[in-house]
Design an enzyme around this catalytic site. Structure first.
Site, PDB file in Angstrom:
ATOM      1  N   ASP A  50      10.324  24.604  54.584  1.00 10.52           N
ATOM      2  CA  ASP A  50      10.643  24.502  56.004  1.00 10.52           C
ATOM      3  C   ASP A  50       9.413  24.802  56.857  1.00 10.52           C
ATOM      4  O   ASP A  50       9.106  24.081  57.812  1.00 10.52           O
ATOM      5  CB  ASP A  50      11.781  25.470  56.337  1.00 10.52           C
ATOM      6  N   GLU A 122      13.390  19.962  51.884  1.00 16.63           N
ATOM      7  CA  GLU A 122      12.483  21.075  52.187  1.00 16.63           C
ATOM      8  C   GLU A 122      12.079  21.815  50.916  1.00 16.63           C
ATOM      9  O   GLU A 122      10.920  22.233  50.767  1.00 16.63           O
ATOM     10  CB  GLU A 122      13.136  22.025  53.184  1.00 16.63           C
TER      11      GLU A 122
END
Length: 230
Positions: A50, A122
């Site tokens: 992320d 992610e």
């Protein structure tokens, strides 16, 4: 060879990702949902990915839009890293058929759940970084995934999926809308795999595949856009 090992060694999966893992166990971890193991799952990789994704997209936008202010750049970044956008990336990479889920999560449709698909993207970003220790390589891979979307995003735009963009492209040129047809379904629910044929006036038939009809149609539309925009 287990089902998961087969997925990890599948050259088509690695080709779609665009990276060959030196430590394939990192890819396995990135594909493993918390429902399988509370300890061995993708959540830590997702945390890392992320942050890396936000940095890569912010850096791209900073250089691609030198005259935009901080507010617009922030909105553009938010559009590109939100769950919906990551879900589209997961569709392009056909990750839904590769997820490692518990039986219960699988039966409840977890392999199509946008939040899980987004988290997995992610996590794969985090896994690539740990495996390669090469931020520039990671940047190139991620931006390649995003190419169909980066080419069209504007400071005031919202991210649009390939089917919507293809329809707008054809309408703007007063051409007939695309026709989608399912030509093959393999497996039984919830493990089905769809193959869709898309016909656009003036082009040969293009096929797309995915874990649902919607995903397959999006994949076909994305391929047609690549041809039209060359």
């Amino acid at each position: 060879m287990t089902k998961h090992q087969f997925k990890l060694s599948d050259p088509r999966l690695l080709s779609r990702i665009g990276y060959q893992f030196k430590q394939p166990e990192l890819l396995q971890l990135a594909l493993t949902h918390r429902s399988v193991s509370h300890k061995y799952n993708y959540e830590r990789l997702e945390f890392l990915g992320d942050s890396l994704l936000g940095m890569i997209i912010a850096n791209y936008l900073y250089h691609a839009y030198p005259h935009e202010n901080e507010g617009r750049l922030t909105r553009m970044r938010a559009t590109l890293v939100r769950q919906e956008a990551l879900g589209k990336i997961a569709t392009d990479l056909q990750l839904s058929r590769c997820l490692i889920l518990s039986t219960g999560e699988l039966k409840s449709g977890g392999h199509h759940r946008e939040s899980i698909l987004a988290d997995t993207v992610e996590a794969i970003i985090g896994a690539i970084y740990l495996d390669s220790s090469d931020l520039n390589l990671l940047k190139d891979i991620v931006l390649k995934w995003y190419t169909p979307y980066l080419d069209h995003i504007e400071p005031t735009d919202q991210l649009k999926d390939p089917k919507s963009r293809l329809q707008e492209y054809l309408q703007a040129r007063k051409k007939p809308l695309p026709v989608y047809e399912v030509v093959d379904i393999q497996g039984d629910a919830p493990h089905q795999h769809f193959k869709v044929e898309c016909l656009v006036d003036g082009l040969s038939k293009i096929h797309g595949e995915g874990a649902s009809r919607r995903f397959a149609e999006q994949a076909a539309a994305a391929e047609i856009l690549k041809l039209l925009e060359q």
